[in-house]
Design a protein around this motif. Structure first.
Motif, PDB file in Angstrom:
ATOM      1  N   LYS A 283      -8.396  -6.846   7.474  1.00 23.31           N
ATOM      2  CA  LYS A 283      -7.489  -8.021   7.722  1.00 23.31           C
ATOM      3  C   LYS A 283      -5.971  -7.807   7.607  1.00 23.31           C
ATOM      4  O   LYS A 283      -5.487  -8.191   8.438  1.00 23.31           O
ATOM      5  CB  LYS A 283      -7.998  -9.038   6.437  1.00 23.31           C
ATOM      6  CG  LYS A 283      -9.364  -9.576   6.545  1.00 23.31           C
ATOM      7  CD  LYS A 283      -9.585 -10.853   5.373  1.00 23.31           C
ATOM      8  CE  LYS A 283     -10.999 -11.125   5.528  1.00 23.31           C
ATOM      9  NZ  LYS A 283     -11.243 -12.241   4.474  1.00 23.31           N
ATOM     10  N   TRP A 284      -5.666  -6.642   6.753  1.00 22.57           N
ATOM     11  CA  TRP A 284      -4.353  -6.401   6.835  1.00 22.57           C
ATOM     12  C   TRP A 284      -3.759  -5.863   8.170  1.00 22.57           C
ATOM     13  O   TRP A 284      -2.878  -5.998   8.630  1.00 22.57           O
ATOM     14  CB  TRP A 284      -4.081  -5.488   5.595  1.00 22.57           C
ATOM     15  CG  TRP A 284      -2.739  -5.164   5.161  1.00 22.57           C
ATOM     16  CD1 TRP A 284      -1.292  -5.722   5.913  1.00 22.57           C
ATOM     17  CD2 TRP A 284      -2.227  -4.729   4.032  1.00 22.57           C
ATOM     18  NE1 TRP A 284      -0.482  -5.299   5.339  1.00 22.57           N
ATOM     19  CE2 TRP A 284      -0.643  -4.727   4.104  1.00 22.57           C
ATOM     20  CE3 TRP A 284      -2.653  -4.143   2.848  1.00 22.57           C
ATOM     21  CZ2 TRP A 284       0.069  -4.326   2.937  1.00 22.57           C
ATOM     22  CZ3 TRP A 284      -2.008  -3.639   1.931  1.00 22.57           C
ATOM     23  CH2 TRP A 284      -0.485  -3.652   2.169  1.00 22.57           C
ATOM     24  N   HIS A 285      -4.887  -4.939   8.627  1.00 21.32           N
ATOM     25  CA  HIS A 285      -4.624  -4.124   9.833  1.00 21.32           C
ATOM     26  C   HIS A 285      -4.415  -4.988  10.972  1.00 21.32           C
ATOM     27  O   HIS A 285      -3.591  -5.188  11.829  1.00 21.32           O
ATOM     28  CB  HIS A 285      -5.628  -3.083   9.842  1.00 21.32           C
ATOM     29  CG  HIS A 285      -5.635  -2.439  11.413  1.00 21.32           C
ATOM     30  ND1 HIS A 285      -4.903  -1.361  11.836  1.00 21.32           N
ATOM     31  CD2 HIS A 285      -6.363  -3.268  12.608  1.00 21.32           C
ATOM     32  CE1 HIS A 285      -5.121  -1.225  13.307  1.00 21.32           C
ATOM     33  NE2 HIS A 285      -5.925  -2.055  13.606  1.00 21.32           N
ATOM     34  N   VAL A 286      -5.227  -6.187  10.942  1.00 23.23           N
ATOM     35  CA  VAL A 286      -5.267  -7.193  12.132  1.00 23.23           C
ATOM     36  C   VAL A 286      -3.969  -7.977  12.111  1.00 23.23           C
ATOM     37  O   VAL A 286      -3.280  -8.009  13.147  1.00 23.23           O
ATOM     38  CB  VAL A 286      -6.351  -7.885  12.091  1.00 23.23           C
ATOM     39  CG1 VAL A 286      -6.062  -9.186  13.054  1.00 23.23           C
ATOM     40  CG2 VAL A 286      -7.670  -7.331  12.579  1.00 23.23           C
ATOM     41  N   ARG A 287      -3.407  -8.355  10.810  1.00 24.19           N
ATOM     42  CA  ARG A 287      -2.376  -9.128  10.744  1.00 24.19           C
ATOM     43  C   ARG A 287      -1.178  -8.171  11.137  1.00 24.19           C
ATOM     44  O   ARG A 287      -0.026  -8.809  11.978  1.00 24.19           O
ATOM     45  CB  ARG A 287      -2.052  -9.585   9.348  1.00 24.19           C
ATOM     46  CG  ARG A 287      -0.914 -10.634   9.094  1.00 24.19           C
ATOM     47  CD  ARG A 287      -0.892 -11.155   7.823  1.00 24.19           C
ATOM     48  NE  ARG A 287      -0.698 -10.342   6.426  1.00 24.19           N
ATOM     49  CZ  ARG A 287      -1.759  -9.796   5.826  1.00 24.19           C
ATOM     50  NH1 ARG A 287      -2.777 -10.361   5.903  1.00 24.19           N
ATOM     51  NH2 ARG A 287      -1.394  -9.150   4.968  1.00 24.19           N
ATOM     52  N   GLU A 288      -0.895  -6.956  10.932  1.00 21.54           N
ATOM     53  CA  GLU A 288      -0.030  -6.222  11.316  1.00 21.54           C
ATOM     54  C   GLU A 288       0.073  -6.135  12.686  1.00 21.54           C
ATOM     55  O   GLU A 288       1.194  -6.022  13.278  1.00 21.54           O
ATOM     56  CB  GLU A 288      -0.054  -4.813  10.722  1.00 21.54           C
ATOM     57  CG  GLU A 288       0.422  -4.576   9.038  1.00 21.54           C
ATOM     58  CD  GLU A 288       0.336  -3.148   8.878  1.00 21.54           C
ATOM     59  OE1 GLU A 288       1.063  -2.876   7.650  1.00 21.54           O
ATOM     60  OE2 GLU A 288      -0.243  -2.414   9.317  1.00 21.54           O
ATOM     61  N   ALA A 289      -1.007  -5.772  13.320  1.00 23.60           N
ATOM     62  CA  ALA A 289      -1.196  -5.584  14.886  1.00 23.60           C
ATOM     63  C   ALA A 289      -0.735  -6.891  15.404  1.00 23.60           C
ATOM     64  O   ALA A 289       0.039  -6.813  16.481  1.00 23.60           O
ATOM     65  CB  ALA A 289      -2.587  -5.378  15.092  1.00 23.60           C
TER      66      ALA A 289
END
Length: 677
Positions: free
Chosen positions: A662-668
């Motif tokens: 989830k954190w990765h998607v938000r950063e992307a």
């Protein structure tokens, strides 16, 4: 801009460069007992034992050059002509893990050198550390037990015993093709260097050493006592040798070696200049189509895995027949096969490279009933006159020793394309010593050119930090690319982040077609291997085509309406392009910088000239701000264009990826949003 002609034969080489070259100081011919031997001593950095796998790779390259059989063959004939000798320090041999890695390669197919003779100079102290604190084994040579190699312990005070043991070692190696170890028990009379006082840390040891006569004095005494010589004979021999050494030392200032570096295997090659050259690496599609079909042709009765029949063999045949959607693995096979047609050998080494980490390559197929290995491109080459051979080397689980081995292979095989693929991009850090001390600096330090290719899979896909980044920033930091003027081919290291199969195809072929050799780092893909948009038509591989350092935006934009030009590289382009299309953004252009080093100054200028009304220039990347290419690109862009460029990407971080989906998607999402809007 210089343009090289397309070449189809190894014999069509450019003439030697007019630029001055340094001379070779590390190889010579010596005559012993009426026989002449060619002796080559490799350049050795300060990092202990790091040269050992390099020596193995160079020895194997020489053995293969002498082999009469298929590429990769070895045996008694080559064994008798090429001998690898390694000299170890007593503290370094058990202390440096690279030696364990080298021994584990000793009998592995495609890495064997038919036995190495090892001499461990056992001074019983490492710098200041006494032997009992430098290892946990009884003998310094105990690591040799791992491969059941013979070990003979010999007293350094007995030159005749050492000569006899050395003769035994050579005969054993020549007979059996196995490693042999000599543990030379001796001592260091003085300290680690001429300024070091060893009595400070090892007083008892050096009390014994300083109370012993030197080895020449001890041996001379034995000869006199035995009546072989008298003192006058000893003095005469000593004076004669001293005079010889004095004369040789005096001649050093005027010494001029006879040969330049670009001789022998390197004849016809040269150092590149500061100009930018373009090499025609395209190939007629009729030949490429044949190579593509042959790359998946199986012998009669071969039991291929049923999954591969559909997803690999049938799919490739269809792609080749249509010629419009050539994927990454197919482009690689076409590049390798076309080089083989031109007579070049190709070697691809690394963990699981036959299949490929991401099950994309399948250049090595395994019969599901017999476990027999079949390499289709070699079957093609066997039916083609003067074709090269493809050596697929599934390596041991090692980076440092294996990369060192491949570097050594490339030193002595400039007419072979030598590639090393990391299982994941960041796994190169296990070989950092080889990269730092050999690959990126060897030409500057020693005038040792090298064309080794490193394939480092890279891409932020939501995985953990250990499987995301190839740390391209580290390699860019190690280049000698300048910030204030255009860079030509003379950089020490090429770094590319290709975004299409055709670009990868041209980059591999360019390594061999041009008349010089430079190490190449390929920021290799993971998700692009199967991304439906990441394909190339056959026209991008046609004669007259070549690697393009910058790719223009293919979208049908009105250049006058573009307000922002985004520079990006590699996989990141597809993410941005997909979002731009979904949101129907029409005033942002996406320009791909395919070559990071050399930095394509003129190509970027030409591309920016299309967007005369653009007022914003952005570098966008997936990596964090203190990683990726940002710190390399920014000063070069701003010095070149006299314009400011903005950063769009992740903020600074200590780890390359968060590892939380989830954190990765938000950063992307944040990266995309700030880049396009």
């Amino acid at each position: 801009m210089g343009r090289g002609r397309r070449r189809y034969s190894k014999s069509s080489r450019a003439t030697r460069s007019s630029r001055p070259t340094r001379r070779r100081y590390t190889s010579t011919d010596i005559t012993v007992g009426g026989k002449t031997f060619h002796l080559n001593m490799l350049h050795n950095p300060s990092h202990l034992e790091a040269v050992n796998p390099v020596s193995m790779g160079k020895a194997r390259a020489k053995q293969l050059a002498l082999a009469d059989g298929p590429y990769g063959a070895s045996g008694p004939d080559q064994r008798s002509k090429v001998l690898n000798v390694q000299v170890h320090g007593d503290a370094a041999f058990p202390g440096q893990g690279i030696n364990q890695e080298c021994l584990m390669m000793a009998a592995v197919p495609h890495y064997e050198v038919e036995g190495t003779v090892h001499l461990i100079v056992n001074n019983q102290v490492g710098f200041t550390t006494p032997a009992e604190r430098g290892r946990s084994t009884r003998y310094v040579s105990d690591l040799a037990k791992a491969i059941m190699a013979p070990v003979v312990h010999v007293n350094g005070d007995d030159p005749e015993a050492l000569a006899g043991v050395t003769q035994l070692a050579i005969e054993y190696r020549q007979k059996f093709g196995k490693d042999f170890f000599i543990d030379l028990n001796c001592y260091r009379r003085w300290g680690h260097n001429e300024l070091d006082d060893p009595t400070v840390t090892n007083p008892l040891l050096y009390r014994v050493i300083h109370g012993r006569p030197s080895i020449p004095d001890r041996y001379a005494g034995r000869l006199i006592e035995a009546g072989v010589f008298d003192q006058q004979d000893v003095d005469a021999i000593s004076n004669s040798h001293r005079n010889y050494l004095t004369a040789e030392l005096a001649g050093c200032e005027q010494y001029e070696p006879e040969r330049s570096y670009f001789g022998g295997q390197w004849a016809g090659l040269q150092q590149p200049g500061d100009e930018v050259t373009v090499w025609n690496t395209g190939v007629d599609y009729r030949l490429l189509s044949h190579i593509g079909q042959e790359s998946v042709r199986l012998p009669e009765g071969f039991n291929v895995h049923p999954h591969l029949q559909k997803t690999h063999i049938d799919a490739r045949r269809k792609r080749i027949a249509e010629g419009q959607r050539i994927d990454w693995a197919t482009a690689e096979a076409l590049a390798i096969g076309s080089l083989m047609y031109q007579g070049f050998n190709v070697r691809l080494s690394g963990e699981d490279v036959g299949r490929g980490t991401f099950a994309q390559r399948h250049a090595m197929l395994v019969d599901q009933q017999t476990n027999e290995i079949f390499i289709p491109l070699n079957a093609m080459a066997a039916a083609t006159p003067n074709a090269g051979r493809f050596e697929l080397a599934n390596s041991i689980l090692s980076e440092e020793a294996v990369l060192g081995f491949e570097y050594g292979m490339a030193i002595d095989s400039p007419n072979s394309l030598v590639l090393w693929e990391a299982q994941f991009g960041d796994f190169f850090n296990g070989a950092q010593i080889i990269i730092d001390t050999f690959l990126v600096s060897g030409e500057t330090k020693w005038m040792v050119c090298n064309g080794l290719v490193m394939l480092l899979p890279h891409g932020y896909d939501g995985a953990a930090s250990e499987h995301s980044s190839c740390r391209v920033e580290r390699f860019l930091q190690m280049t000698d690319s300048r910030e204030t003027s255009p860079d030509g081919d003379a950089v020490n290291l090429q770094v590319i982040n290709p975004s299409t199969p055709a670009q990868y195809f041209h980059a591999l072929r360019r390594q061999q077609i041009r008349n010089f050799r430079k190490p190449l780092l390929v920021v290799a893909p993971k998700t692009l291997l199967r991304l439906s948009d990441c394909v190339s038509p056959h026209t991008d591989l046609a004669p007259g085509t070549h690697f393009q350092p910058v790719l223009p935006d293919p979208a049908p934009l009105d250049p006058k309406r573009v307000r922002r030009v985004v520079l990006c590289s590699g996989k990141h382009y597809y993410t941005l392009a997909s979002e731009r299309q979904a949101r129907q953004v029409t005033d942002v252009a996406l320009v791909r910088v395919e070559s990071l080093c050399p930095f394509p100054v003129q190509a970027i200028r030409d591309e920016l000239a299309k967007y005369a009304n653009a007022r914003e220039f952005v570098w966008s990347q997936e990596e964090h701000r203190n990683m990726g290419a940002w710190t390399f690109v920014q000063p070069r862009f701003e010095n070149m264009c006299e314009r400011r460029i903005q950063y769009r990407g992740r903020p600074e971080a200590a780890t390359v990826a968060v590892g939380v989906s989830k954190w990765h998607v938000r950063e992307a999402e944040d990266v995309i949003k700030t880049t396009l809007y």
